[in-house]
Design an enzyme around this catalytic site. Structure first.
Site, mmCIF file in Angstrom:
data_model
loop_
_atom_site.group_PDB
_atom_site.id
_atom_site.type_symbol
_atom_site.label_atom_id
_atom_site.label_comp_id
_atom_site.label_asym_id
_atom_site.label_seq_id
_atom_site.Cartn_x
_atom_site.Cartn_y
_atom_site.Cartn_z
ATOM 1 N N GLU A 123 -3.636 -9.540 3.394
ATOM 2 C CA GLU A 123 -4.490 -9.288 4.562
ATOM 3 C C GLU A 123 -5.608 -10.314 4.676
ATOM 4 O O GLU A 123 -6.015 -10.684 5.781
ATOM 5 C CB GLU A 123 -5.082 -7.872 4.495
ATOM 6 C CG GLU A 123 -4.085 -6.759 4.802
ATOM 7 C CD GLU A 123 -3.276 -6.306 3.598
ATOM 8 O OE1 GLU A 123 -3.256 -7.028 2.569
ATOM 9 O OE2 GLU A 123 -2.646 -5.236 3.683
ATOM 10 N N GLU A 161 0.826 -1.218 0.000
ATOM 11 C CA GLU A 161 0.000 0.000 0.000
ATOM 12 C C GLU A 161 0.857 1.263 0.000
ATOM 13 O O GLU A 161 0.529 2.250 -0.653
ATOM 14 C CB GLU A 161 -0.940 -0.022 1.217
ATOM 15 C CG GLU A 161 -1.974 -1.132 1.078
ATOM 16 C CD GLU A 161 -2.840 -1.295 2.313
ATOM 17 O OE1 GLU A 161 -2.285 -1.590 3.388
ATOM 18 O OE2 GLU A 161 -4.062 -1.124 2.199
#
Ligand code: 3HC
Ligand code: NAI
Length: 700
Positions: free
Chosen positions: A125, A105
């Site tokens: 995730e 990210e």
């Protein structure tokens, strides 16, 4: 700059380098360090461009998972990434090794991305029961499109450098020194007058996007049954189509905060750490020198042998397969080839990859060809006499230092080891069927297995993409020993009043891919019949391990799916179990013969009898030191038996439920049904002292 972030000036380029070993996780000190470094670079008029890189083994393993569930400290990762993206000076990220989770990210928040050939990125995730929580669901679809982004977010797997370039995640793969290359790239931007290129400002390709989203929704309903995170991921990606990144990140954050508190995410985080913990072996120093493994040999190319051989070939190892005849060898190799071809047809691998894997196989019927093998894994029939003969032959031909492993699922590894002159080199490597797919390697240390052999085999499990767990020798090791107990309860429940379809439904609803009877039919009931026979002969105890129903079914010629009838009946060539009135009749007649008045068995009782029995047996296994820690047992069950990951394995589920509650129920069941359900001493001890299995583990 000191601390976990380095700052250096290289001409007009400021280098910000994460330095937080081992994986540069983005804990608070790192986030503060990056924020301070950006401020410094922005304030320095001589700096025209910023390069963000990482020291250590990889660019960044993401947010610091150990901080989850604790109060968030600012700057949060999202705030930091927005700050980075807002920079007026272009920011180039230089990726080596992994850039995952928050590490991916943060890369998406940078304006340009370069990597070396080891670079890989991903958003794992989902494997932690979460969604990317720092803009990943908003920026990745903008950068590479909805479908590839969903594949990455929902798959949780990592994408290599070539593919990253193809997808448009990387702008360049830099040859040679990465940091020097990234600084050159940055100087090129300065020369060409290129400014920031913000992912948040990119437009999502909307054509066909809704259809894609709908297709993924359908996929996850089946693939991720019972899990919350996948739907939350799709919801956030869907939002990215119609709202700004800032708005989308608010939704993403809300979903993240909800998931991070969920039992499912706690369970999956537990499994993440469990996998790493499993490599810490009692009595084995972490610096133990490992044996070099390049040449692998497998004895037997049946169901298991060829799956094991394929696991090694797929991971790049040369594999020699030995069979007892040329015919058996040809059949085994042809079956392996067919499996690879199936993977090509399903688009899982390319034809070139399949060919490369098969090219790593060598077949032989001559033991002399195993003289150079670094490890030999035996997967012949489950028969002690044959296994001892095989190990005797291996002892005669294998070079000193070769590891001699057995895939036995039930025989005594120590007895097999004693058939050689080198028991310290003998170990169990128990794979699960289909061995090329199932992730568990239940490695079994014998009394004499040396620390190097144990450590090498555990490392090898990781090298071939498996989850390794080291256990001790006992009847059934960890997994099957617990399975026997649970299956016995399922069968006793049949005698008392239930039918296979009721029990299977309860277990399916609990989250397993299927219940014990459907599973028996799939695996083949004749196999279990042989195992029970062997166990009755070798482990005679007063316990009544299993109902006679299971044996009678096999004696009726019902072998499961392979001949269209077992606990269920199957339409010609079909795989869908259909309840069979013949079985109901048999079950009822056994109850009558045993003088049992059938009663209504509730779903709750089925769940407790089956699932709490697993926990109870797990506790006994811990008492005996057969498993080192509760989380090792959880890994065995999740990766070998399809225990639902959202419950974290039987021992974690016990903690979620409350050890005291499990103990209470076991006491009640013991009073009602007798000795097989006697609460384990450890369960009792934990319950009495108000402790959990996690407390027990933390004391180990
Ligand atoms: N946070 C905290 N610790 C981490 C970590 C993380 N994100 N990633 C790895 N570690 C720890 C491991 O627990 C292990 O600790 P130990 O040595 O004490 O057991 C150590 O780092 C080394 O890890 P590995 O043994 O896995 O090392 P490898 O070199 O084999 O692999 C890796 C490195 C590829 C980075 C691997 O660790 C990995 O895949 N990690 C995935 C991490 C992950 O899931 N990241 C996403 C986090 S969630 C997130 O970022 C949320 C964000 O969206 C807001
Ligand atoms: P299988 O019957 O499919 O294959 C055994 C193979 O070994 C056959 O191809 C046979 O020709 C070969 N073989 C027999 N004796 C040999 C010898 N002396 N030299 C060379 N090859 C020989 O059996 P399967 O299912 O593959 O089982 C193998 C082992 O794996 C057993 O120990 C079994 O308990 C264990 N296992 C089986 C699992 C399963 O689900 N089938 C799961 C986990 C372990």
């Amino acid at each position: 700059m000191t601390g976990p972030v380095d700052y250096e000036i290289h001409g007009a380029v400021a280098l910000i380098a994460l330095n937080n070993p081992p994986v540069n996780a983005l804990g608070i000190a790192v986030r503060e360090g990056i924020a301070a470094a950006i401020d410094k670079a922005e304030a320095d008029d001589n700096v025209k461009c910023i390069v963000l890189a990482g020291r250590n083994r990889c660019f960044c393993g993401g947010a610091d998972i150990t901080e989850f569930g604790k109060p968030r400290k600012e700057p949060s990762l999202s705030v930091l990434i927005n700050r980075l993206e807002a920079s007026e000076k272009p920011v180039v990220v230089a990726i080596h090794g992994t850039a995952v989770g928050g590490g991916c990210e943060i890369s998406l928040g940078c304006h340009y991305r370069v990597g070396d050939k080891t670079a890989r990125f991903g958003l794992p995730e989902i494997n932690l029961g979460l969604l990317p929580g720092a803009g990943g669901t908003q920026r990745l679809p903008r950068l590479i499109g909805i479908a590839p982004a969903l594949d990455i977010i929902l798959g949780g797997e990592y994408v290599d450098a070539e593919k990253a370039l193809e997808l448009g995640f990387l702008d360049a793969i830099v040859p040679g020194d990465l940091i020097a290359g990234a600084i050159d790239f940055a100087n090129g931007l300065i020369r060409d007058g290129k400014g920031p290129r913000r992912t948040a400002e990119m437009e999502i390709e909307k054509e066909g996007a809704q259809a894609t989203l709908d297709e993924y929704k359908k996929k996850i309903a089946k693939r991720s049954r019972g899990l919350i995170a996948p739907a939350r991921c799709i919801e956030a990606v869907e939002a990215a189509m119609s709202i700004s990144v800032a708005e989308g990140m608010k939704l993403e954050r809300k979903n993240f905060d909800e998931l991070v508190q969920s039992d499912q995410s706690k369970a999956q985080r537990h499994l993440f750490f469990a996998e790493r913990q499993a490599h810490k072996l009692p009595g084995v120093d972490k610096d133990t020198e490992l044996r070099k493994i390049e040449q692998v040999a497998v004895i037997g190319c049946g169901t298991m042998g060829r799956g094991i051989a394929m696991s090694f070939a797929s991971a790049g190892f040369a594999v020699t397969v030995l069979e007892q005849s040329h015919d058996a060898l040809d059949n085994g190799l042809a079956a392996a080839k067919k499996t690879y071809e199936g993977s090509v047809k399903r688009g899982r691998i390319t034809q070139e990859e399949a060919d490369a894997c098969m090219a790593r196989f060598t077949g032989t019927v001559d033991y002399a060809d195993l003289k150079d093998a670094d490890i030999v894994i035996e997967a012949v029939f489950e028969d002690m006499t044959i296994k001892k003969q095989v190990f005797g032959q291996l002892d005669a031909v294998c070079k000193p230092g070769a590891i001699l492993a057995t895939n036995t699922s039930s025989l005594d590894v120590d007895e097999i080891a004693n058939a050689t002159s080198r028991p310290a080199d003998v170990v169990g490597t128990h794979f699960f069927s289909p061995a090329n797919i199932m992730k568990l390697m239940e490695n079994v240390r014998g009394k004499a297995t040396s620390p190097e052999v144990q450590a090498t085999v555990m490392k090898l499990s990781k090298d071939i993409g498996k989850v390794g767990v080291m256990v001790g020798v006992c009847d059934g090791f960890v997994g099957n020993r617990m399975l026997y107990r649970y299956r016995s309860q399922a069968e006793f429940l049949l005698e008392e009043g239930a039918l296979p379809e009721q029990i299977d439904k309860v277990i399916y609803d609990f989250g397993f891919p299927m219940g014990p009877f459907a599973m028996g039919d799939l695996a083949g009931l004749d196999v279990g019949y042989m195992v029970r026979k062997h166990r009755r002969e070798n482990f005679p105890t007063n316990d009544r391990y299993s109902s006679t129903i299971a044996d009678r079914i096999v004696e009726m010629g019902r072998h499961g799916q392979k001949n269209g009838m077992g606990w269920y009946k199957y339409a010609e060539g079909g795989r869908t179990p259909e309840p069979d009135p013949e079985i109901a009749k048999l079950v009822e007649s056994v109850s009558a013969e045993m003088g049992i008045t059938r009663r209504d068995v509730t779903d709750r009782e089925i769940m407790e009898r089956c699932m709490y029995t697993l926990i109870n047996e797990g506790a006994k296994i811990l008492e005996e030191g057969i498993a080192t820690r509760p989380s090792d047992i959880d890994l065995v069950w999740v990766h070998g038996y399809g225990y639902p990951i959202g419950k974290g394995g039987p021992m974690f589920f016990a903690d979620l439920t409350g050890v005291d509650k499990i103990h209470e129920t076991m006491k009640r069941l013991h009073d009602a049904h007798g000795d097989l359900l006697r609460p384990a001493a450890l369960l009792e001890e934990l319950a009495m002292s108000g402790k959990s299995f996690a407390d027990y583990q933390s004391k180990k």
